[in-house]
Design an enzyme around this catalytic site. Structure first.
Site, short mmCIF file in Angstrom:
data_model
loop_
_atom_site.label_atom_id
_atom_site.label_comp_id
_atom_site.label_asym_id
_atom_site.label_seq_id
_atom_site.Cartn_x
_atom_site.Cartn_y
_atom_site.Cartn_z
N ARG A 1 0.93 3.30 17.02
CA ARG A 1 0.60 4.33 16.02
C ARG A 1 0.94 5.75 16.44
NH1 ARG A 1 1.13 0.93 12.08
NH2 ARG A 1 -0.68 -0.36 11.63
N ASP B 1 -6.55 2.94 12.33
CA ASP B 1 -5.25 3.61 12.24
C ASP B 1 -5.33 5.02 11.67
OD1 ASP B 1 -3.89 1.57 13.47
OD2 ASP B 1 -3.58 0.47 11.61
N SER C 1 -3.52 -9.93 6.39
CA SER C 1 -3.01 -8.58 6.65
C SER C 1 -2.44 -8.61 8.07
CB SER C 1 -4.15 -7.58 6.53
OG SER C 1 -3.74 -6.36 7.07
N ASP D 1 0.82 -1.22 0.00
CA ASP D 1 0.00 0.00 0.00
C ASP D 1 0.84 1.27 0.00
OD1 ASP D 1 -2.31 -1.49 0.05
OD2 ASP D 1 -2.57 -1.36 2.22
N1 ARG Z 1 -7.69 -4.10 15.01
C1 ARG Z 1 -6.44 -3.76 15.58
C2 ARG Z 1 -6.38 -2.34 15.99
O1 ARG Z 1 -7.01 -1.52 15.40
C3 ARG Z 1 -5.24 -4.17 14.75
C4 ARG Z 1 -5.22 -3.80 13.31
C5 ARG Z 1 -3.90 -4.15 12.73
N2 ARG Z 1 -3.82 -4.13 11.33
C6 ARG Z 1 -3.61 -5.19 10.52
N3 ARG Z 1 -3.50 -4.97 9.26
N4 ARG Z 1 -3.50 -6.40 10.97
O2 ARG Z 1 -5.69 -2.02 16.91
#
Ligand code: ARG
Length: 397
Positions: free
Chosen positions: A95, A124, A175, A15
């Site tokens: 993040r 995110d 992912s 991405d």
């Molecule tokens: N759902 C989790 C969060 O928002 C993790 C997301 C992580 N992303 C991924 N592509 N696995 O904290």
């Protein structure tokens, strides 16, 4: 005309790599800066990101933020027993730090815009943009993956056309987001809540079959609410997390499969591997249970829950977080002592705890003790539930 510069928060994945030519060709930037922040990337990924950035001709910055991630983000999460709906928050706490590092570079280079690779469905975007907007409110933020719906197949074709190495992207079914505190696996068949997670998604934790066939007893020592030693060996914060990770993972501890309510309201199925968190947090909590008063314990559950929600939402610089931490941190100096756990084929049991601040007195509590004059309880017991008893007599009047 001055050159227009965009800073991409760069993971090196498909991405954010696709964003590089796009920023030049479709968004009109003539200078692209990429920033990759290491908060515990899988082996080799930082190097790969650097190589790709070089190939694609960006001005690249790699930042090793692992120590800072442990002391300033994981440690506060431990103090707050950091959890959201059964998920030892990990992606969420990384993040703000990644965004913070991007902001530092952006300020130094005086960039004209930020770009990130988040979609419009996830959390995110909120976490990154809150930090960017807090510290550089006038700098626009571009999210191409949110503006255009790009399928993976389209992205791979586009990457091939633009000479972006796609590596394993074609074979990637899941992912994955990985940092020192946790690994999140989502997408593909896992989106179906009733589909049992296949063994192949796990890389940090052994299955119950392959886990050690004898129990492991491990003692974690805490000082001021944070872990400082394992089995009597003092370690640096980073080494300690890595050691805990290894011991728990070998015993199959740390797999989490939950339904998670995302910030925009979507309910999604999430799988995590968080071996270190799954032994350190229960140990920390066990020590708090030993040193805190009844009222403190009850209230801390509420404070921790609120802290977890804020952290999940990436509101790292919300004053409410400071307010909650004022309470949390007031308690932590007492959270000093040691907890022993027994790990066995995926389970983690607290089997011992000790602290010089324990609010426990064996002489008082013991069945054999004579120190506590039991006759004094008689009066207290008589008044117990007085109003509830009174209610019984008046309710049918
Ligand atoms: N759902 C989790 C969060 O928002 C993790 C997301 C992580 N992303 C991924 N592509 N696995 O904290």
């Amino acid at each position: 005309m001055p050159k227009k510069t965009v800073l991409i928060v760069y993971s090196g994945g498909l991405d954010t790599s696709v964003c590089i030519p796009m920023m030049r060709e479709d968004y009109g930037f003539d200078h692209v800066v990429t920033v990759t922040v290491d908060v515990g990337l899988p082996a080799g990924e930082l190097k790969q990101a650097e190589e790709k950035a070089k190939l694609l001709g960006t001005e690249h910055y790699s930042i090793d933020a692992r120590e800072e991630f442990v002391t300033d983000y994981i440690f506060p999460a431990i103090k707050a027993n950091g959890d959201y709906q059964g998920y030892p928050i990990s992606t969420s706490i990384a993040r703000p730090l990644i965004a913070m590092k991007a902001v530092e570079v952006a300020k130094k280079l005086n960039v004209d815009a930020f770009c990130h690779g988040c979609t419009g469905k996830g959390n995110d975007q909120f976490r990154f943009e809150f930090v960017m907007r807090t510290f550089m409110p006038d700098t626009p933020i571009i999210a191409p993956m949110r503006e255009h719906t790009m399928t993976r197949t389209w992205e791979i074709e586009y990457a091939q056309k633009k000479g972006i190495p796609i590596g394993q992207s074609i074979n990637k079914i899941w992912s994955i987001d990985e940092n020192l505190w946790g690994r999140s696996i989502e997408g593909g068949l896992l989106e179906e809540p009733n589909y049992a997670p296949p063994e192949e998604i796990f890389t940090w934790t052994k299955s119950w079959k392959n886990a050690k066939s004898t129990p492991t007893e491990v003692t974690i020592e805490f000082a001021n609410g944070v872990p400082v030693a394992i089995d009597g060996v003092k370690m640096s914060p980073l080494d300690l997390i890595l050691k805990a990770h290894e011991i728990a993972g070998d015993n199959g501890v740390g797999r989490v499969d939950i339904m998670e309510d995302r910030m925009i309201g979507l309910k999604v199925r999430e799988n995590y591997e968080c071996p270190a968190a799954r032994i350190i947090i229960p140990a920390h909590k066990a020590l708090e249970d030993l040193v805190c008063t009844t009222e403190e314990r009850a209230f801390k559950v509420l404070v921790d829950q609120k802290w977890g929600e804020l952290a999940y939402e990436g509101l790292w610089f919300d004053p409410f977080k400071d307010d909650l931490e004022a309470f949390i941190n007031q308690i932590q100096p007492r959270v000093t002592g040691a907890v022993t756990l027994r790990l066995f084929k995926g389970s983690c049991q607290v089997i011992g705890r000790a602290s010089k601040y324990a609010l426990y007195n064996e002489d008082l509590a013991s069945f054999d003790s004579k120190t506590f004059d039991q006759s004094e309880a008689v009066g207290i017991v008589k008044t117990h539930g007085m109003q509830a008893r009174m209610y019984r007599t008046v309710k049918d009047k």
